[in-house]
Design a protein around this motif. Structure first.
Motif, PDB file in Angstrom:
ATOM      1  N   UNK A  45       1.154   0.744 -14.286  1.00  0.00           N
ATOM      2  CA  UNK A  45       1.184   2.178 -13.367  1.00  0.00           C
ATOM      3  C   UNK A  45       0.899   1.832 -12.059  1.00  0.00           C
ATOM      4  N   UNK A  46       0.262   2.786 -11.364  1.00  0.00           N
ATOM      5  CA  UNK A  46      -0.186   2.234 -10.045  1.00  0.00           C
ATOM      6  C   UNK A  46      -1.297   1.849  -9.673  1.00  0.00           C
ATOM      7  N   UNK A  47      -1.463   0.651  -8.982  1.00  0.00           N
ATOM      8  CA  UNK A  47      -2.766  -0.007  -8.702  1.00  0.00           C
ATOM      9  C   UNK A  47      -2.564  -0.735  -7.448  1.00  0.00           C
ATOM     10  N   UNK A  48      -3.670  -1.598  -7.169  1.00  0.00           N
ATOM     11  CA  UNK A  48      -3.605  -2.779  -6.045  1.00  0.00           C
ATOM     12  C   UNK A  48      -4.022  -3.873  -6.764  1.00  0.00           C
ATOM     13  N   UNK A  49      -3.447  -5.228  -6.341  1.00  0.00           N
ATOM     14  CA  UNK A  49      -3.782  -6.426  -6.601  1.00  0.00           C
ATOM     15  C   UNK A  49      -4.224  -7.003  -5.269  1.00  0.00           C
ATOM     16  N   UNK A  50      -5.408  -7.472  -5.387  1.00  0.00           N
ATOM     17  CA  UNK A  50      -5.884  -8.464  -4.127  1.00  0.00           C
ATOM     18  C   UNK A  50      -6.148  -9.844  -4.616  1.00  0.00           C
ATOM     19  N   UNK A  55      -4.633 -11.222   0.668  1.00  0.00           N
ATOM     20  CA  UNK A  55      -3.549 -10.476   0.805  1.00  0.00           C
ATOM     21  C   UNK A  55      -3.484  -9.398  -0.413  1.00  0.00           C
ATOM     22  N   UNK A  56      -2.726  -8.453  -0.237  1.00  0.00           N
ATOM     23  CA  UNK A  56      -2.512  -7.349  -1.288  1.00  0.00           C
ATOM     24  C   UNK A  56      -1.075  -6.789  -1.684  1.00  0.00           C
ATOM     25  N   UNK A  57      -0.940  -6.403  -2.723  1.00  0.00           N
ATOM     26  CA  UNK A  57      -0.008  -5.708  -3.452  1.00  0.00           C
ATOM     27  C   UNK A  57      -0.296  -4.177  -3.766  1.00  0.00           C
ATOM     28  N   UNK A  67       6.185  -4.011 -10.356  1.00  0.00           N
ATOM     29  CA  UNK A  67       7.473  -3.751 -10.870  1.00  0.00           C
ATOM     30  C   UNK A  67       7.584  -2.054 -10.575  1.00  0.00           C
ATOM     31  N   UNK A  68       8.782  -2.073  -9.628  1.00  0.00           N
ATOM     32  CA  UNK A  68       9.014  -0.524  -9.026  1.00  0.00           C
ATOM     33  C   UNK A  68       8.285  -0.671  -7.693  1.00  0.00           C
ATOM     34  N   UNK A  69       8.226   0.601  -6.826  1.00  0.00           N
ATOM     35  CA  UNK A  69       8.042   0.493  -5.472  1.00  0.00           C
ATOM     36  C   UNK A  69       6.762  -0.129  -5.102  1.00  0.00           C
ATOM     37  N   UNK A  70       6.615  -0.804  -4.167  1.00  0.00           N
ATOM     38  CA  UNK A  70       5.254  -1.281  -3.815  1.00  0.00           C
ATOM     39  C   UNK A  70       5.418  -2.113  -2.564  1.00  0.00           C
ATOM     40  N   UNK A  71       4.279  -2.405  -1.725  1.00  0.00           N
ATOM     41  CA  UNK A  71       4.213  -3.064  -0.630  1.00  0.00           C
ATOM     42  C   UNK A  71       3.262  -4.163  -0.797  1.00  0.00           C
ATOM     43  N   UNK A  72       3.824  -5.506  -0.317  1.00  0.00           N
ATOM     44  CA  UNK A  72       2.775  -6.718  -0.358  1.00  0.00           C
ATOM     45  C   UNK A  72       2.453  -6.935   1.171  1.00  0.00           C
ATOM     46  N   UNK A  73       1.432  -7.198   1.505  1.00  0.00           N
ATOM     47  CA  UNK A  73       0.958  -7.701   2.799  1.00  0.00           C
ATOM     48  C   UNK A  73       0.463  -8.958   2.780  1.00  0.00           C
ATOM     49  N   UNK A  74       1.120  -9.879   3.501  1.00  0.00           N
ATOM     50  CA  UNK A  74       0.748 -11.380   3.624  1.00  0.00           C
ATOM     51  C   UNK A  74      -0.420 -11.751   4.442  1.00  0.00           C
ATOM     52  N   UNK A  75      -0.694 -12.947   4.383  1.00  0.00           N
ATOM     53  CA  UNK A  75      -2.164 -13.402   5.115  1.00  0.00           C
ATOM     54  C   UNK A  75      -1.745 -13.080   6.616  1.00  0.00           C
ATOM     55  N   UNK A 105      -0.102 -12.411 -10.731  1.00  0.00           N
ATOM     56  CA  UNK A 105      -1.621 -11.974 -10.626  1.00  0.00           C
ATOM     57  C   UNK A 105      -2.171 -13.444 -10.913  1.00  0.00           C
ATOM     58  N   UNK A 106      -1.993 -14.208 -11.835  1.00  0.00           N
ATOM     59  CA  UNK A 106      -2.559 -15.744 -12.032  1.00  0.00           C
ATOM     60  C   UNK A 106      -2.442 -16.570 -11.151  1.00  0.00           C
ATOM     61  N   UNK A 107      -1.145 -16.737 -10.422  1.00  0.00           N
ATOM     62  CA  UNK A 107      -1.152 -17.865  -9.518  1.00  0.00           C
ATOM     63  C   UNK A 107      -0.811 -17.759  -8.239  1.00  0.00           C
ATOM     64  N   UNK A 108      -0.760 -16.160  -7.839  1.00  0.00           N
ATOM     65  CA  UNK A 108      -0.730 -15.773  -6.343  1.00  0.00           C
ATOM     66  C   UNK A 108       0.858 -15.717  -6.091  1.00  0.00           C
ATOM     67  N   UNK A 109       1.050 -15.932  -4.704  1.00  0.00           N
ATOM     68  CA  UNK A 109       2.122 -15.785  -4.114  1.00  0.00           C
ATOM     69  C   UNK A 109       3.116 -16.774  -3.963  1.00  0.00           C
ATOM     70  N   UNK A 110       4.365 -16.958  -4.200  1.00  0.00           N
ATOM     71  CA  UNK A 110       5.413 -18.160  -3.911  1.00  0.00           C
ATOM     72  C   UNK A 110       6.430 -17.376  -3.151  1.00  0.00           C
TER      73      UNK A 110
END
Length: 169
Positions: A45-50, A55-57, A67-75, A105-110
């Motif tokens: 559903x809707x949420x925020x991953x920090x 950085x956040x999604x 999965x679906x609409x979202x915004x990722x903000x990088x360092x 969520x486990x490994x971060x961003x690549x």
């Protein structure tokens, strides 16, 4: 005096807001934290991953993945917005090249790059990297995958099969 309709509307409004609060939970994945809607113990559903680097999604999740609409903000505080599929956002750089941002969520961003195939492989994408001249070229994995696709296509054409997963239409 309050009418029954006003009391009913108040109760419906209150219960809807209370329901949204009740399904919002916090889940910790190693060094990242999810806050939002949960289904069967997973971010859904809707949420925020920090992430640990702050950085956040923010957006939609399905089974712990963006999965679906979202915004990722990088360092560097650059935002990437779009439709995520199974934790990946594909950002078109030009007609032949795209950047793939993968969030876990486990490994971060690549980040990695892909180059569009040519000829009969125009609908396929292959892993790429930037060479010393600053151009995008197939990576070792991209070369292996491209050669494998060529061999599969040759094998399919020799056997007379047309039921393969070819990309031409």
């Amino acid at each position: 005096m309050f009418s029954n309709k006003v009391i009913f509307l108040f109760l419906v409004f209150f219960s809807l807001n209370f329901t949204n609060l009740a399904i919002s939970e916090t889940i910790t994945f190693g060094s990242s934290v999810y806050e939002g809607e949960v289904k069967k113990g997973k971010a859904h559903g809707e949420g925020i991953l920090t992430f640990s680097d702050d950085t956040t999604y923010k957006g939609n999740f399905k089974r712990n993945k963006p999965h679906g609409k979202g915004i990722y903000t990088d360092p560097r505080e650059i935002s990437y917005e779009g439709k995520w599929r199974n934790g990946k956002l594909k950002v078109k750089l030009d007609k032949k090249t795209r950047r793939v941002i993968k969030l876990s969520a486990e490994e971060g961003q690549t980040n990695f790059f892909e180059i569009r195939g040519t000829g009969q492989f125009i609908s396929e994408w292959f892993d790429a990297e930037i060479n010393t001249e600053g151009n995008f070229v197939l990576s070792k994995k991209g070369k292996r995958d491209f050669e494998s696709a060529k061999k599969q296509a040759e094998s399919d054409s020799r056997s007379g099969g047309s039921g393969g997963s070819g990309g031409s239409s």
